[in-house]
Scaffold this active site. Structure first.
Site, PDB file in Angstrom:
ATOM      1  N   TYR A 152       0.837  -1.202   0.000  1.00 25.86           N
ATOM      2  CA  TYR A 152       0.000   0.000   0.000  1.00 25.86           C
ATOM      3  C   TYR A 152       0.871   1.251   0.000  1.00 25.86           C
ATOM      4  O   TYR A 152       0.650   2.172  -0.808  1.00 25.86           O
ATOM      5  CB  TYR A 152      -0.906  -0.004   1.224  1.00 25.86           C
ATOM      6  CG  TYR A 152      -1.682   1.285   1.411  1.00 25.86           C
ATOM      7  CD1 TYR A 152      -2.823   1.535   0.662  1.00 25.86           C
ATOM      8  CD2 TYR A 152      -1.256   2.248   2.323  1.00 25.86           C
ATOM      9  CE1 TYR A 152      -3.526   2.720   0.811  1.00 25.86           C
ATOM     10  CE2 TYR A 152      -1.955   3.426   2.487  1.00 25.86           C
ATOM     11  CZ  TYR A 152      -3.087   3.658   1.732  1.00 25.86           C
ATOM     12  OH  TYR A 152      -3.770   4.841   1.880  1.00 25.86           O
ATOM     13  N   LYS A 156       1.210   4.265  -2.921  1.00 25.71           N
ATOM     14  CA  LYS A 156       0.941   5.685  -2.696  1.00 25.71           C
ATOM     15  C   LYS A 156       2.147   6.550  -3.085  1.00 25.71           C
ATOM     16  O   LYS A 156       1.966   7.700  -3.511  1.00 25.71           O
ATOM     17  CB  LYS A 156       0.553   5.910  -1.235  1.00 25.71           C
ATOM     18  CG  LYS A 156      -0.749   5.226  -0.838  1.00 25.71           C
ATOM     19  CD  LYS A 156      -1.975   5.881  -1.442  1.00 25.71           C
ATOM     20  CE  LYS A 156      -2.519   5.231  -2.666  1.00 25.71           C
ATOM     21  NZ  LYS A 156      -3.716   5.916  -3.225  1.00 25.71           N
TER      22      LYS A 156
END
Length: 256
Positions: A152, A156
């Site tokens: 994750y 990002k």
């Protein structure tokens, strides 16, 4: 008033952003993963101009969403909000890709490449991106042991790199990234400590506001203020490598 498309806007921060923009008189088109979510979103925001339906987990799904958006006409801004979170297990999509990469990184790239170029692009990053490497040599997690939180956070960082790559390449577009804070959404969890009332404001502001603070490109924000992102986000060589990887995986090249 502006016309704005927001990905992942059937619930959570995306829907909150859509509600804020609509309350300000802007035209908003929202996006849902499937028909059930679309019905819920339409009930939550009946003033939305339209609801686009498509699963961004697949290349075909992202391509379909882009086609639906283009069929609605040109937008002033696109907010890339859709994402899956940091507690995901390792799952491979029908395209053979880790689904965190597919949704968080590749779909943002595909929609950027395929939607008719707006005046502004806004990409949602995360504070977690500050502490990871882009890991472009193993972006598809073929050699490393899976970590949902790392996958994750890396995605990002990729989104921030994409925002800055677009800012560098498309001089007629304002392209910026932001972190909304760790807030108690379904993704963030009930114990998240940041202010929910501020989490959706910056992306709406960057999409439509004409004051000098918002009329910038290639910048990173937190709660309406510029801040420094992970230094790798500025690296043009890494940006171009990311674009090349996404182009190779998807078969879609970012227009010059």
């Amino acid at each position: 008033m502006s016309r704005v498309f927001i990905t992942g806007s059937s619930t959570g921060l995306g829907l909150m952003t859509a509600e804020l923009l609509a309350s300000q008189g802007h035209k908003v088109v929202i996006h849902a993963r499937n028909a059930n979510r679309a019905e819920d979103a339409a009930r939550s925001l009946p003033e939305a101009e339209a609801v686009v339906i498509g699963d961004l987990e697949t290349i075909a799904g992202s391509t379909s969403v882009a086609a639906q958006v283009n069929a609605l006409g040109r937008f002033d801004a696109v907010i890339h909000n859709a994402a899956v979170g940091y507690r995901e297990g390792h799952r491979v999509t029908s395209d053979g890709l880790p689904h965190v990469f597919a949704v968080n990184t590749l779909s943002a790239y595909l929609l950027t490449a395929l939607i008719e170029r707006p005046k502004r692009l806004v990409y949602l990053s995360s504070g977690m991106h500050h502490h990871v490497d882009a890991n472009l040599d193993d972006i598809l997690w073929k050699t490393r042991r899976w970590s949902g939180s790392s996958a994750y956070a890396e995605s990002k960082l990729h989104d921030t790199m994409l925002a800055f790559a677009v800012a560098r390449r498309w001089k007629d577009v304002l392209s910026n990234a932001l972190e909304p804070g760790w807030v108690p959404t379904r993704m963030g969890g009930p114990g998240a400590p940041d202010d929910m009332d501020k989490a959706h404001v910056t992306q709406a502001w960057l999409a439509v506001n004409d004051n000098s603070d918002a009329h910038v490109t290639g910048k990173y924000f937190y709660h309406l203020k510029q801040m420094k992102p992970n230094r790798q986000a500025y690296d043009a060589v890494l940006q171009d490598r990311l674009l090349a990887i996404c182009a190779e995986v998807s078969g879609v090249t970012l227009p010059a």
